[in-house]
Design a protein around this motif. Sequence first.
Motif, mmCIF file in Angstrom:
data_model
loop_
_atom_site.group_PDB
_atom_site.id
_atom_site.type_symbol
_atom_site.label_atom_id
_atom_site.label_comp_id
_atom_site.label_asym_id
_atom_site.label_seq_id
_atom_site.Cartn_x
_atom_site.Cartn_y
_atom_site.Cartn_z
ATOM 1 N N ALA A 53 52.755 44.310 41.051
ATOM 2 C CA ALA A 53 51.409 44.724 40.642
ATOM 3 C C ALA A 53 50.543 45.049 41.858
ATOM 4 N N ILE A 54 50.668 44.254 42.912
ATOM 5 C CA ILE A 54 49.914 44.495 44.146
ATOM 6 C C ILE A 54 50.325 45.829 44.756
ATOM 7 N N GLU A 55 51.627 46.061 44.859
ATOM 8 C CA GLU A 55 52.124 47.292 45.469
ATOM 9 C C GLU A 55 51.714 48.526 44.668
ATOM 10 N N PHE A 91 33.076 37.937 39.581
ATOM 11 C CA PHE A 91 34.193 37.824 40.511
ATOM 12 C C PHE A 91 33.714 37.693 41.954
ATOM 13 N N CYS A 92 34.412 36.844 42.692
ATOM 14 C CA CYS A 92 34.119 36.632 44.105
ATOM 15 C C CYS A 92 35.442 36.427 44.834
ATOM 16 N N ASN A 93 35.405 35.765 45.991
ATOM 17 C CA ASN A 93 36.600 35.710 46.829
ATOM 18 C C ASN A 93 37.173 34.320 47.043
ATOM 19 N N SER A 94 36.496 33.295 46.553
ATOM 20 C CA SER A 94 36.944 31.922 46.835
ATOM 21 C C SER A 94 36.333 30.959 45.834
ATOM 22 N N GLY A 95 36.829 29.717 45.879
ATOM 23 C CA GLY A 95 36.278 28.683 45.020
ATOM 24 C C GLY A 95 34.857 28.316 45.399
ATOM 25 N N ALA A 96 34.579 28.232 46.689
ATOM 26 C CA ALA A 96 33.227 27.912 47.128
ATOM 27 C C ALA A 96 32.234 28.958 46.635
ATOM 28 N N GLU A 97 32.616 30.231 46.705
ATOM 29 C CA GLU A 97 31.726 31.298 46.230
ATOM 30 C C GLU A 97 31.531 31.216 44.717
ATOM 31 N N ALA A 98 32.581 30.861 44.004
ATOM 32 C CA ALA A 98 32.455 30.709 42.551
ATOM 33 C C ALA A 98 31.486 29.582 42.222
ATOM 34 N N ASN A 99 31.581 28.477 42.961
ATOM 35 C CA ASN A 99 30.667 27.357 42.729
ATOM 36 C C ASN A 99 29.243 27.691 43.159
ATOM 37 N N GLU A 100 29.091 28.463 44.234
ATOM 38 C CA GLU A 100 27.758 28.947 44.623
ATOM 39 C C GLU A 100 27.137 29.726 43.466
ATOM 40 N N ALA A 101 27.920 30.620 42.880
ATOM 41 C CA ALA A 101 27.421 31.422 41.760
ATOM 42 C C ALA A 101 27.024 30.531 40.589
ATOM 43 N N ALA A 102 27.832 29.501 40.317
ATOM 44 C CA ALA A 102 27.540 28.584 39.211
ATOM 45 C C ALA A 102 26.238 27.831 39.455
ATOM 46 N N ILE A 103 26.043 27.377 40.685
ATOM 47 C CA ILE A 103 24.825 26.644 41.035
ATOM 48 C C ILE A 103 23.595 27.557 40.898
ATOM 49 N N LYS A 104 23.710 28.772 41.417
ATOM 50 C CA LYS A 104 22.591 29.719 41.310
ATOM 51 C C LYS A 104 22.264 30.034 39.852
ATOM 52 N N LEU A 105 23.320 30.281 39.058
ATOM 53 C CA LEU A 105 23.109 30.619 37.646
ATOM 54 C C LEU A 105 22.455 29.463 36.908
ATOM 55 N N ALA A 106 22.931 28.249 37.131
ATOM 56 C CA ALA A 106 22.372 27.084 36.434
ATOM 57 C C ALA A 106 20.897 26.906 36.761
ATOM 58 N N ARG A 107 20.532 27.074 38.021
ATOM 59 C CA ARG A 107 19.131 26.917 38.407
ATOM 60 C C ARG A 107 18.267 28.030 37.817
ATOM 61 N N PRO A 243 43.145 36.238 47.849
ATOM 62 C CA PRO A 243 41.845 35.578 47.707
ATOM 63 C C PRO A 243 41.025 36.144 46.561
ATOM 64 N N VAL A 244 40.780 35.299 45.573
ATOM 65 C CA VAL A 244 39.965 35.711 44.420
ATOM 66 C C VAL A 244 39.373 34.474 43.761
ATOM 67 N N GLY A 245 38.126 34.571 43.356
ATOM 68 C CA GLY A 245 37.458 33.503 42.621
ATOM 69 C C GLY A 245 36.721 34.081 41.438
ATOM 70 N N ASN A 269 37.864 42.688 44.161
ATOM 71 C CA ASN A 269 38.641 43.701 44.867
ATOM 72 C C ASN A 269 39.841 44.126 44.024
ATOM 73 N N PRO A 270 40.105 45.428 43.895
ATOM 74 C CA PRO A 270 41.165 45.899 42.994
ATOM 75 C C PRO A 270 42.552 45.327 43.287
ATOM 76 N N VAL A 271 42.877 45.108 44.574
ATOM 77 C CA VAL A 271 44.192 44.562 44.910
ATOM 78 C C VAL A 271 44.292 43.104 44.450
ATOM 79 N N ALA A 272 43.221 42.342 44.702
ATOM 80 C CA ALA A 272 43.179 40.955 44.232
ATOM 81 C C ALA A 272 43.211 40.902 42.705
ATOM 82 N N MET A 273 42.526 41.851 42.060
ATOM 83 C CA MET A 273 42.520 41.902 40.601
ATOM 84 C C MET A 273 43.917 42.211 40.049
ATOM 85 N N ALA A 274 44.652 43.058 40.744
ATOM 86 C CA ALA A 274 46.021 43.362 40.306
ATOM 87 C C ALA A 274 46.877 42.106 40.331
ATOM 88 N N ALA A 275 46.717 41.310 41.397
ATOM 89 C CA ALA A 275 47.446 40.046 41.480
ATOM 90 C C ALA A 275 47.023 39.110 40.353
#
Length: 381
Positions: A53-55, A91-107, A243-245, A269-275
Amino acid sequence: MTAVFPTYKRFELSVSQASGTMVEDVNGKTYLDFGSGIGVCSLGHRHPKVQEAIEEQLQKYWHVSNLYHIPIQEDVAQLLVDNCSGDYVFFCNSGAEANEAAIKLARKVTGKTKIITFRQSFHGRTFATMSATGQEKIQIGFGPMLETFEYVPFNDIEAVKHAIDDQTGAVMLEMVQGEGGIIPADATFVNELKKICNEKNILLIVDEIQTGIGRTGKAFAHQHYGINPDIITAAKGLGSGLPVGAMIAKKEFAEAFGPGSHGSTFGGNPVAMAAAKAVLNIVFKNEFLSEVEQKGEYLFKQLEEKISKLPFVEKIRGKGLMIGIVCKGDVSPMIPLLIQKGLLVLNAGPHVIRLLPPLTVTKSEIDKAVNLIQEVLADFK
């Protein structure tokens, strides 16, 4: 001589290549990988369908701006929401970024600033997620943390009730505390917590960075408890090495994250999304998840029979293919010994050996790993 910051204390292992559950070093020695890149390589290294899928995506395009529609993002988002209680995905690139988004959204959704988290939790290393993490060792040296997080003991519902006030917008927890020592949430605690959150109009954020995407034998670990969180975060196993979150939330919160409210240049990112699409099409099948659950039970049983009675071992705990061997002393000397024997494992705090094999691990590989662990731990008292 290295030009890389020494943020990791690295073992004496230089990887040359990897495939499936096996890693090979630059000297040609092979290792059975029961760490999976810290729970990332969910389908093992270079799974054929993920690589294909990546290729395929590499031949189309690698990146375009999120200002345009990217169809493969829609595919992955739909697979995620079809398998949990959420409706929209960021969509983001890591777990930390996903949690950042969750914290921002909740507030933003609640208009409140306080979020209750738990001691021994781990939510990331950005400033907000480091502040959310209930471990002082993660925070030392960086000055005052954000003041809007309060840490309470895990699995203690009375402590949660005591911490709630009129500025509490959310409670954030892991279903199994990973970095904190492979500590599963108690079912009674989780259900009472969800009830309290519903009664007091407090959002429940479940951090599924390590436990999600089939790791515990369910699509997401909170499904073992029969709850529907308001916000879910995922990363590690989502791309099986790329890397995908993702932050997943209910549709009533969509307006709070309108244009300009949040973003990520590389997120989705489309390549990360393919994975990710290839991973989810494999993992989110009932028969696959059932096999993961069975293999988790088999691993647990083998550890109970061969490891739990050793003098140095206190107990075995975990869920699915996320297992902790709790020991009576420091486990750091054991990790290099296991590496020497050809087995890659992790620690989870000073006293816990953490096992996160690929979800594709075989029973014979489980047997081999357990035997190697038994050999090493038998020499410790």
